[in-house]
Enzyme design. Structure first.
Site, PDB file in Angstrom:
ATOM      1  N   THR A  19       0.900  -1.352   0.025  1.00  0.00           N
ATOM      2  CA  THR A  19       0.077   0.021  -0.044  1.00  0.00           C
ATOM      3  C   THR A  19       1.077   1.357  -0.046  1.00  0.00           C
ATOM      4  O   THR A  19       0.330   2.537   0.075  1.00  0.00           O
ATOM      5  CB  THR A  19      -1.016  -0.091   1.226  1.00  0.00           C
ATOM      6  OG1 THR A  19      -0.334  -0.222   2.625  1.00  0.00           O
ATOM      7  CG2 THR A  19      -1.931  -1.033   0.989  1.00  0.00           C
TER       8      THR A  19
ATOM      9  N   HIS B 267       7.565  -0.322   6.387  1.00  0.00           N
ATOM     10  CA  HIS B 267       7.675   0.299   7.831  1.00  0.00           C
ATOM     11  C   HIS B 267       8.161  -0.502   8.851  1.00  0.00           C
ATOM     12  O   HIS B 267       8.335  -1.610   8.775  1.00  0.00           O
ATOM     13  CB  HIS B 267       6.629   1.285   8.012  1.00  0.00           C
ATOM     14  CG  HIS B 267       5.140   0.332   8.075  1.00  0.00           C
ATOM     15  ND1 HIS B 267       4.943  -0.556   9.052  1.00  0.00           N
ATOM     16  CD2 HIS B 267       4.150   0.578   7.298  1.00  0.00           C
ATOM     17  CE1 HIS B 267       3.852  -0.998   8.946  1.00  0.00           C
ATOM     18  NE2 HIS B 267       3.328  -0.709   7.842  1.00  0.00           N
TER      19      HIS B 267
ATOM     20  N   HIS C 189       6.355  -3.673   9.315  1.00  0.00           N
ATOM     21  CA  HIS C 189       6.752  -4.884   8.646  1.00  0.00           C
ATOM     22  C   HIS C 189       8.088  -5.403   9.061  1.00  0.00           C
ATOM     23  O   HIS C 189       8.165  -6.611   8.800  1.00  0.00           O
ATOM     24  CB  HIS C 189       6.968  -4.429   7.213  1.00  0.00           C
ATOM     25  CG  HIS C 189       5.705  -3.689   6.395  1.00  0.00           C
ATOM     26  ND1 HIS C 189       5.487  -2.606   5.712  1.00  0.00           N
ATOM     27  CD2 HIS C 189       4.527  -4.523   6.218  1.00  0.00           C
ATOM     28  CE1 HIS C 189       4.441  -2.472   5.429  1.00  0.00           C
ATOM     29  NE2 HIS C 189       3.749  -3.581   5.637  1.00  0.00           N
TER      30      HIS C 189
ATOM     31  N   LYS D 171      -9.325  -0.630  10.137  1.00  0.00           N
ATOM     32  CA  LYS D 171      -9.661   0.572   9.670  1.00  0.00           C
ATOM     33  C   LYS D 171     -10.972   1.113   9.669  1.00  0.00           C
ATOM     34  O   LYS D 171     -12.027   0.017   9.787  1.00  0.00           O
ATOM     35  CB  LYS D 171      -9.319   0.426   7.938  1.00  0.00           C
ATOM     36  CG  LYS D 171      -7.946   0.149   7.409  1.00  0.00           C
ATOM     37  CD  LYS D 171      -7.047   0.960   7.899  1.00  0.00           C
ATOM     38  CE  LYS D 171      -5.360   0.620   7.690  1.00  0.00           C
ATOM     39  NZ  LYS D 171      -4.427   1.511   8.063  1.00  0.00           N
TER      40      LYS D 171
ATOM     41  N   ARG E  10     -10.258   1.348   2.293  1.00  0.00           N
ATOM     42  CA  ARG E  10      -8.914   1.707   1.726  1.00  0.00           C
ATOM     43  C   ARG E  10      -9.054   2.279   0.310  1.00  0.00           C
ATOM     44  O   ARG E  10     -10.067   1.884  -0.393  1.00  0.00           O
ATOM     45  CB  ARG E  10      -7.863   0.830   1.643  1.00  0.00           C
ATOM     46  CG  ARG E  10      -7.211   0.380   3.248  1.00  0.00           C
ATOM     47  CD  ARG E  10      -6.406  -0.924   2.825  1.00  0.00           C
ATOM     48  NE  ARG E  10      -5.864  -1.533   3.933  1.00  0.00           N
ATOM     49  CZ  ARG E  10      -4.899  -1.353   4.786  1.00  0.00           C
ATOM     50  NH1 ARG E  10      -4.305  -0.452   4.454  1.00  0.00           N
ATOM     51  NH2 ARG E  10      -4.674  -1.858   5.855  1.00  0.00           N
TER      52      ARG E  10
ATOM     53  N   GLN F 118      -7.758 -14.042   0.831  1.00  0.00           N
ATOM     54  CA  GLN F 118      -6.391 -14.535   1.681  1.00  0.00           C
ATOM     55  C   GLN F 118      -6.225 -15.913   1.783  1.00  0.00           C
ATOM     56  O   GLN F 118      -5.242 -16.635   1.982  1.00  0.00           O
ATOM     57  CB  GLN F 118      -6.292 -13.610   2.849  1.00  0.00           C
ATOM     58  CG  GLN F 118      -5.066 -13.704   3.470  1.00  0.00           C
ATOM     59  CD  GLN F 118      -4.847 -12.899   4.727  1.00  0.00           C
ATOM     60  OE1 GLN F 118      -5.188 -11.730   4.493  1.00  0.00           O
ATOM     61  NE2 GLN F 118      -3.998 -13.518   5.795  1.00  0.00           N
TER      62      GLN F 118
ATOM     63  N   ASP G 173      -3.395  -9.253  14.422  1.00  0.00           N
ATOM     64  CA  ASP G 173      -4.645  -8.565  13.997  1.00  0.00           C
ATOM     65  C   ASP G 173      -5.158  -9.238  12.839  1.00  0.00           C
ATOM     66  O   ASP G 173      -6.185  -8.958  12.098  1.00  0.00           O
ATOM     67  CB  ASP G 173      -4.514  -6.918  13.700  1.00  0.00           C
ATOM     68  CG  ASP G 173      -3.203  -6.676  12.614  1.00  0.00           C
ATOM     69  OD1 ASP G 173      -2.239  -7.620  12.412  1.00  0.00           O
ATOM     70  OD2 ASP G 173      -3.244  -5.730  12.395  1.00  0.00           O
TER      71      ASP G 173
ATOM     72  N   LYS H  38       0.354   1.475  18.692  1.00  0.00           N
ATOM     73  CA  LYS H  38       1.171   1.000  17.678  1.00  0.00           C
ATOM     74  C   LYS H  38       2.539   1.858  17.802  1.00  0.00           C
ATOM     75  O   LYS H  38       2.417   2.963  17.677  1.00  0.00           O
ATOM     76  CB  LYS H  38       0.463   1.086  16.326  1.00  0.00           C
ATOM     77  CG  LYS H  38      -0.280  -0.078  16.212  1.00  0.00           C
ATOM     78  CD  LYS H  38      -0.677  -0.274  14.774  1.00  0.00           C
ATOM     79  CE  LYS H  38      -1.488  -1.500  14.412  1.00  0.00           C
ATOM     80  NZ  LYS H  38      -1.570  -1.625  12.961  1.00  0.00           N
TER      81      LYS H  38
ATOM     82  N   LYS I  79       5.068   5.156  15.015  1.00  0.00           N
ATOM     83  CA  LYS I  79       4.431   6.503  14.284  1.00  0.00           C
ATOM     84  C   LYS I  79       4.860   7.428  15.234  1.00  0.00           C
ATOM     85  O   LYS I  79       5.421   7.538  16.150  1.00  0.00           O
ATOM     86  CB  LYS I  79       2.954   6.210  14.798  1.00  0.00           C
ATOM     87  CG  LYS I  79       2.509   5.100  14.342  1.00  0.00           C
ATOM     88  CD  LYS I  79       2.132   5.490  12.732  1.00  0.00           C
ATOM     89  CE  LYS I  79       1.172   4.284  11.983  1.00  0.00           C
ATOM     90  NZ  LYS I  79       0.988   4.409  10.715  1.00  0.00           N
ATOM     91  N   THR I  80       5.089   8.449  14.557  1.00  0.00           N
ATOM     92  CA  THR I  80       5.625   9.921  15.074  1.00  0.00           C
ATOM     93  C   THR I  80       4.502  10.988  14.501  1.00  0.00           C
ATOM     94  O   THR I  80       3.691  10.694  13.857  1.00  0.00           O
ATOM     95  CB  THR I  80       7.015  10.408  14.633  1.00  0.00           C
ATOM     96  OG1 THR I  80       6.932  10.515  13.195  1.00  0.00           O
ATOM     97  CG2 THR I  80       7.998   9.337  14.977  1.00  0.00           C
TER      98      THR I  80
END
Length: 396
Positions: free
Chosen positions: A41, A46, A49, A83, A87, A173, A194, A229, A232-233
């Protein structure tokens, strides 16, 4: 060699499994083909991953063979997990570009040579060829709508409205796992917790259709001690691509994690021995800073190489003066060029001094030497003056 499940458990990876005793025995008997999926995506992996890649490397180092599934097909539907909104759908061209970016980054961590060399596949290669009627008759018949609606992955989306497009994600999936089972002998799917409902659906599909064993294992999510999570910043995600998150910013993120998260990160994201980690974190006081420096260096080395890690560490130590946080300056300028920011932040006394310093090669932004006096500074950039002055800039 020890059973890899013992390693994963000891380091805190394992969250849920299915047919656990049989899986443990299988992993101890010989090489097992397993897969983990990545939805392309974005054009970079990141930190979330990265944890999956570390787990895959533990598996590969224990003799098992990784199959990296790039979700070029499922990304065109969109995973609804976690979500609140649907998306954005991507074009095939965008997905293909992201797939190529992922392949390049993954090769740093996973070996594609040797007896248990990793395999990369793109599910667009089979999903885009499916006949829909054949799919719903052959695959859809094995999925209970009632059970799907109770699945955790749909929980949030049901409150806001779940499209029929997204509802197809779980069967797709599951079909991926079935396809990899038939084509590559893959019997185990790994992923974040998740994804438990989706992963379990694939293992169940194989057992129902093929009457043969298949297994699922999920890993704990990379979260802070507060349950948020990690990775993240205020600027967004911590990326593995240095053009999105510089090695210095990457190092600084891990250098500044909370004390309560250091041990978990060392176990999950590095390959340091557990006894060495225990020694690093045994003092719950200011000595934890040394463990944070080890964490930051080891992770930056894994992602960006030892030379970049050493440079980031040296810059951080110069900036910190042995401890503390990176100095920050908030500036309010009409056009945040590098010259105006240097002056507004008090790094240089005048425009002339700033210009001369740039011309002499004495100014860097993040990890890049500044050559353009009209370069625009972004909120959160780190400006370096020589080797001793390092300031994070906040644009007001």
């Amino acid at each position: 060699m020890a059973n890899v499940m013992d390693t994963l458990r000891a380091r805190g990876f394992v969250k849920q499994t299915v047919y656990e005793e049989d899986l443990y025995k299988l992993l101890g008997e010989g090489s097992v083909r397993f897969y983990t999926g990545f939805d392309p995506t974005a054009d970079s992996l990141h930190v979330g991953h990265f944890m999956q890649l570390i787990a895959m490397k533990h598996m590969q180092d224990a003799g098992h063979r990784p199959i990296i599934l790039i979700g070029g097909g499922t990304a065109m539907v969109g995973d609804p997990t976690g979500k609140t909104d649907m998306r954005k759908m991507m074009t095939r061209e965008t997905v293909d570009y992201h797939v190529e970016c992922f392949k390049k980054q993954m090769s740093k961590f996973i070996s594609f040579e040797g007896q248990n060399a990793a395999i990369i596949v793109n599910n667009a290669d089979w999903l885009l060829k499916l006949n829909y009627l054949d799919f719903v008759r052959d695959i859809g018949v094995h999925f209970s709508v009632n059970e799907m609606l109770r699945a955790k992955c749909f929980e949030t989306r049901l409150e806001r409205g779940l499209s029929f497009l997204e509802f197809n994600y779980m069967p797709m999936q599951g079909y991926d796992f079935l396809h990899l089972f038939k084509e590559y002998g893959c019997v185990l799917e790994l992923g974040g917790d998740d994804q438990w409902s989706n992963i379990l659906a694939g293992a169940n599909l194989i057992r129902v259709k093929e009457k043969k064993p298949a297994y699922a294992m999920t890993f704990t999510l990379l979260t802070t001690s507060e349950g948020k999570k990690m990775g993240k910043t205020e600027k967004g995600a911590i990326w593995l691509d240095e053009s999105k998150t510089s090695p210095y910013e990457f190092y600084q993120y891990w250098r500044n994690v909370d004390d309560g998260d250091v041990e978990k990160c060392l176990k999950l994201l590095t390959f340091l021995p557990l006894d060495e980690i225990a020694e690093l974190v045994k003092y719950r006081d200011e000595r934890m800073n040394a463990a944070k420096q080890v964490l930051a260096f080891e992770l930056t080395k894994l992602v960006h190489g030892e030379e970049r890690a050493a440079k980031a560490q040296a810059e951080a130590r110069a900036a910190f003066g042995g401890g503390g946080d990176l100095p920050e300056k908030t500036v309010s300028v009409e056009a945040p060029t590098v010259i105006s920011v240097l002056v507004a932040a008090g790094i240089c006394a005048s425009n002339g001094e700033a210009r001369r310093l740039i011309q002499q090669g004495g100014v860097s932004v993040n990890d890049d030497k500044v050559t353009d006096i009209n370069l625009l500074i972004k909120d959160g950039d780190v400006v370096h003056k020589g080797k001793k002055v390092h300031v994070k800039i906040n644009i007001k």
